[in-house]
Design a protein around this motif. Sequence first.
Motif, mmCIF file in Angstrom:
data_model
loop_
_atom_site.group_PDB
_atom_site.id
_atom_site.type_symbol
_atom_site.label_atom_id
_atom_site.label_comp_id
_atom_site.label_asym_id
_atom_site.label_seq_id
_atom_site.Cartn_x
_atom_site.Cartn_y
_atom_site.Cartn_z
ATOM 1 N N ARG A 14 -8.871 -0.739 8.568
ATOM 2 C CA ARG A 14 -8.831 0.515 9.325
ATOM 3 C C ARG A 14 -9.381 1.653 8.475
ATOM 4 N NH1 ARG A 14 -3.395 -0.731 10.092
ATOM 5 N NH2 ARG A 14 -3.292 -2.260 11.743
ATOM 6 N N ASN A 15 -10.162 2.508 9.107
ATOM 7 C CA ASN A 15 -10.636 3.719 8.442
ATOM 8 C C ASN A 15 -9.496 4.728 8.489
ATOM 9 O OD1 ASN A 15 -11.956 5.931 7.457
ATOM 10 N ND2 ASN A 15 -13.680 5.804 8.863
ATOM 11 N N ILE A 16 -9.052 5.164 7.325
ATOM 12 C CA ILE A 16 -7.921 6.102 7.261
ATOM 13 C C ILE A 16 -8.377 7.443 6.706
ATOM 14 C CG2 ILE A 16 -6.007 4.476 7.254
ATOM 15 C CD1 ILE A 16 -6.162 4.371 4.241
ATOM 16 N N GLY A 17 -9.405 7.973 7.299
ATOM 17 C CA GLY A 17 -9.899 9.292 6.909
ATOM 18 C C GLY A 17 -10.931 9.219 5.807
ATOM 19 N N ASN A 18 -12.182 9.079 6.165
ATOM 20 C CA ASN A 18 -13.289 9.013 5.211
ATOM 21 C C ASN A 18 -13.165 7.876 4.213
ATOM 22 O OD1 ASN A 18 -14.757 11.081 6.289
ATOM 23 N ND2 ASN A 18 -13.950 12.647 4.921
ATOM 24 N N THR A 19 -12.760 6.725 4.680
ATOM 25 C CA THR A 19 -12.642 5.576 3.780
ATOM 26 C C THR A 19 -13.661 4.485 4.092
ATOM 27 O OG1 THR A 19 -10.954 4.549 5.167
ATOM 28 C CG2 THR A 19 -10.184 5.929 3.338
ATOM 29 N N CYS A 20 -14.693 4.803 4.862
ATOM 30 C CA CYS A 20 -15.646 3.756 5.241
ATOM 31 C C CYS A 20 -16.366 3.180 4.024
ATOM 32 C CB CYS A 20 -16.630 4.238 6.296
ATOM 33 S SG CYS A 20 -17.503 5.734 5.870
ATOM 34 N N ASN A 23 -13.848 1.024 2.196
ATOM 35 C CA ASN A 23 -13.603 -0.187 2.961
ATOM 36 C C ASN A 23 -14.736 -1.193 2.811
ATOM 37 O OD1 ASN A 23 -11.185 0.836 3.781
ATOM 38 N ND2 ASN A 23 -11.786 1.216 5.893
ATOM 39 N N SER A 73 -4.538 -1.857 7.119
ATOM 40 C CA SER A 73 -4.778 -0.516 6.595
ATOM 41 C C SER A 73 -4.616 -0.507 5.077
ATOM 42 C CB SER A 73 -3.785 0.463 7.225
ATOM 43 O OG SER A 73 -4.001 1.747 6.719
ATOM 44 N N THR A 75 -3.936 1.760 3.031
ATOM 45 C CA THR A 75 -3.340 3.052 2.687
ATOM 46 C C THR A 75 -2.828 3.100 1.250
ATOM 47 O OG1 THR A 75 -2.676 3.313 4.990
ATOM 48 C CG2 THR A 75 -1.630 4.767 3.400
ATOM 49 N N LYS A 78 -5.650 3.164 -1.183
ATOM 50 C CA LYS A 78 -6.339 4.470 -1.173
ATOM 51 C C LYS A 78 -5.561 5.481 -2.033
ATOM 52 C CE LYS A 78 -7.739 8.311 1.659
ATOM 53 N NZ LYS A 78 -7.307 9.198 2.700
ATOM 54 N N TYR A 79 -4.246 5.506 -1.902
ATOM 55 C CA TYR A 79 -3.461 6.436 -2.697
ATOM 56 C C TYR A 79 -3.464 6.066 -4.169
ATOM 57 C CZ TYR A 79 -1.852 8.457 1.671
ATOM 58 O OH TYR A 79 -1.805 9.068 2.898
#
Length: 86
Positions: A14-20, A23, A73, A75, A78-79
Amino acid sequence: SSHKYNNKSPVGLRNIGNTCFMNSILQCILATPYLNSWFLDDYKKATQIRSQRLSEAYYDLIKEAKSSTSNISPTDLKYAVAKSAP
């Protein structure tokens, strides 16, 4: 190795805000059988690496990707990346 990482098609992320871009890199890494086999088989023995939030987040992601049949996701990863490289 006791775990053979499935060579099935990678699950969607899933793209979670500008993560393409992240990803697409993760899809390549998730398709790397030797790295994933190491994480699934030997990661828990590597105590110095386990203390790193980024490696723990990747380990969790790969376990989820291995067992999932739908998109996931990234997530936590990303963090962990944001904390490692602000």
